[in-house]
Design a protein around this motif. Structure first.
Motif, PDB file in Angstrom:
ATOM      1  N   MET A  27       0.846  -1.184   0.000  1.00 10.16           N
ATOM      2  CA  MET A  27       0.000   0.000   0.000  1.00 10.16           C
ATOM      3  C   MET A  27       0.889   1.246   0.000  1.00 10.16           C
ATOM      4  SD  MET A  27      -3.071  -1.030  -0.228  1.00 10.16           S
ATOM      5  CE  MET A  27      -4.069   0.402   0.238  1.00 10.16           C
ATOM      6  N   PRO A  28       0.371   2.396  -0.428  1.00  9.22           N
ATOM      7  CA  PRO A  28       1.213   3.597  -0.539  1.00  9.22           C
ATOM      8  C   PRO A  28       1.995   3.934   0.727  1.00  9.22           C
ATOM      9  CG  PRO A  28      -0.903   3.973  -1.587  1.00  9.22           C
ATOM     10  CD  PRO A  28      -1.006   2.640  -0.914  1.00  9.22           C
ATOM     11  N   GLU A  29       1.317   3.859   1.881  1.00 10.77           N
ATOM     12  CA  GLU A  29       1.959   4.253   3.141  1.00 10.77           C
ATOM     13  C   GLU A  29       3.003   3.251   3.618  1.00 10.77           C
ATOM     14  OE1 GLU A  29      -1.985   5.973   2.498  1.00 10.77           O
ATOM     15  OE2 GLU A  29      -1.334   3.889   2.677  1.00 10.77           O
ATOM     16  N   ASP A  30       3.050   2.077   2.991  1.00  9.60           N
ATOM     17  CA  ASP A  30       4.069   1.082   3.355  1.00  9.60           C
ATOM     18  C   ASP A  30       5.478   1.616   3.122  1.00  9.60           C
ATOM     19  OD1 ASP A  30       2.068  -0.655   4.037  1.00  9.60           O
ATOM     20  OD2 ASP A  30       2.314  -1.984   2.306  1.00  9.60           O
ATOM     21  N   ALA A  31       5.603   2.679   2.314  1.00 10.55           N
ATOM     22  CA  ALA A  31       6.912   3.275   2.040  1.00 10.55           C
ATOM     23  C   ALA A  31       7.586   3.766   3.319  1.00 10.55           C
ATOM     24  CB  ALA A  31       6.766   4.442   1.059  1.00 10.55           C
ATOM     25  N   LEU A  32       6.788   3.991   4.378  1.00  8.52           N
ATOM     26  CA  LEU A  32       7.339   4.508   5.632  1.00  8.52           C
ATOM     27  C   LEU A  32       7.831   3.408   6.564  1.00  8.52           C
ATOM     28  CD1 LEU A  32       4.654   7.225   6.531  1.00  8.52           C
ATOM     29  CD2 LEU A  32       6.651   7.438   5.037  1.00  8.52           C
ATOM     30  N   ILE A  33       7.421   2.174   6.308  1.00 11.37           N
ATOM     31  CA  ILE A  33       7.761   1.063   7.211  1.00 11.37           C
ATOM     32  C   ILE A  33       9.273   0.846   7.246  1.00 11.37           C
ATOM     33  CG2 ILE A  33       7.519  -1.426   7.617  1.00 11.37           C
ATOM     34  CD1 ILE A  33       4.728  -1.240   6.381  1.00 11.37           C
ATOM     35  N   GLY A  34       9.805   0.787   8.462  1.00 12.33           N
ATOM     36  CA  GLY A  34      11.232   0.568   8.629  1.00 12.33           C
ATOM     37  C   GLY A  34      12.064   1.834   8.468  1.00 12.33           C
ATOM     38  N   ILE A  35      11.414   2.930   8.144  1.00 14.55           N
ATOM     39  CA  ILE A  35      12.112   4.207   7.946  1.00 14.55           C
ATOM     40  C   ILE A  35      11.740   5.210   9.036  1.00 14.55           C
ATOM     41  CG2 ILE A  35      12.279   6.235   6.428  1.00 14.55           C
ATOM     42  CD1 ILE A  35      12.117   4.318   4.053  1.00 14.55           C
ATOM     43  N   VAL A  36      10.440   5.330   9.294  1.00 12.59           N
ATOM     44  CA  VAL A  36       9.970   6.282  10.303  1.00 12.59           C
ATOM     45  C   VAL A  36       9.630   5.522  11.590  1.00 12.59           C
ATOM     46  CG1 VAL A  36       8.253   8.038  10.864  1.00 12.59           C
ATOM     47  CG2 VAL A  36       9.020   7.745   8.488  1.00 12.59           C
ATOM     48  N   PRO A  37      10.245   5.875  12.722  1.00 13.85           N
ATOM     49  CA  PRO A  37       9.923   5.215  14.000  1.00 13.85           C
ATOM     50  C   PRO A  37       8.450   5.401  14.345  1.00 13.85           C
ATOM     51  CG  PRO A  37      11.888   6.584  14.209  1.00 13.85           C
ATOM     52  CD  PRO A  37      11.273   6.918  12.883  1.00 13.85           C
ATOM     53  N   GLU A  38       7.880   4.434  15.047  1.00  6.52           N
ATOM     54  CA  GLU A  38       6.451   4.463  15.337  1.00  6.52           C
ATOM     55  C   GLU A  38       6.028   5.724  16.072  1.00  6.52           C
ATOM     56  OE1 GLU A  38       3.717   1.894  18.234  1.00  6.52           O
ATOM     57  OE2 GLU A  38       4.220   0.751  16.428  1.00  6.52           O
ATOM     58  N   ASP A  39       6.876   6.223  16.995  1.00  5.54           N
ATOM     59  CA  ASP A  39       6.469   7.397  17.766  1.00  5.54           C
ATOM     60  C   ASP A  39       6.446   8.678  16.931  1.00  5.54           C
ATOM     61  OD1 ASP A  39       9.252   7.426  17.538  1.00  5.54           O
ATOM     62  OD2 ASP A  39       9.531   8.498  19.425  1.00  5.54           O
TER      63      ASP A  39
END
Length: 254
Positions: A27-39
């Protein structure tokens, strides 16, 4: 009246999505996984979503991920920093990474939303705003769509607002109270899929704000008592339309 066969088709779509039969595993927002910390995801997702209007979502979120990876540009995702920075500095970064496509309007929206977050949140960030309403969608909706609507262009619209709630739940692990208040985010794909399933007439394909509201309310009514929240069907519907409406086969598990 909603027929049993309609809900069977809805459940089948959800099952097909779970089994990867609708494509779009990324999905489009998957681009953030592993790059942007959850907090930090609430701020990044919110500011990014504020420009997610009439453009390619995959390209947008890839651009956002690239901007975040650059230590020198990461400040654009900090509402406090954006509020205090010169608009020209913000414009330069947003255009450089193609997070913004319109040189005037997009940076201005980004700055306005950042200020809106700072002024409406005790902590000056998105999580603080959510905590201030105790994770309850109803008062949050009142802030974004009514009392401070002018500070949240695009984000206050029904399509992006509801999808914003969904991505915060999905990617930032926000646990909403009364999540049944998250309606489907009625973009073009959702309108087409709703017509294809027979929930709405083809008249809603005109895509006016009234049409989108009609579709959102139709899904709320159709799923009442089903155990499903309207937003639960959003991604399966979106992918089904995007894939060209592959046939729904009868499942023995339904």
């Amino acid at each position: 009246m909603i027929h049993k066969s309609f809900l069977q088709n809805v459940n089948l779509l959800i099952q097909m999505h779970a089994e990867g039969l609708l494509g779009g595993e990324v999905m489009p927002e998957d681009a953030l996984i592993g790059i942007v910390p959850e907090d930090e995801l609430p701020n990044v997702l919110t500011l990014g979503m504020s420009l997610n209007y009439q453009r390619n979502s995959y390209t947008l979120w890839q651009s956002i991920a690239q901007a975040y990876l650059d230590d020198n540009s990461r400040w654009i995702f900090n509402p406090h920093a954006v509020s205090n920075k010169d608009l020209e500095d913000l414009r330069h970064v947003l255009l450089h990474y193609r997070v913004a496509l319109q040189p005037n309007r997009h940076p201005e929206i980004w700055k306005r939303v950042s200020r809106g977050i700072v002024q409406s949140s005790p902590k000056g960030d998105v999580l603080g705003l959510i905590e201030s309403v105790q994770f309850d969608i109803f008062p949050l909706k009142n802030i974004i769509q009514k009392t401070r609507k002018s500070e949240f262009p695009y984000l206050s619209g029904p399509k992006i607002f509801n999808y914003w709630l969904y991505v915060l739940e999905t990617y930032a692990a926000i646990e909403w109270k009364s999540r049944e208040l998250i309606t489907v985010a009625p973009d073009t794909h959702i309108l087409k899929a709703s017509v294809k399933l027979g929930l709405c007439s083809s008249e809603v394909l005109n895509g006016t704000n009234e049409d989108r509201q009609t579709v959102a309310k139709a899904w709320e009514k159709a799923l009442t008592g089903s155990g499903l929240a309207p937003i639960d069907v959003h991604t399966p519907l979106w992918l089904w339309s995007r894939a060209g409406f592959p046939s729904l086969s009868v499942s023995k598990t339904l």
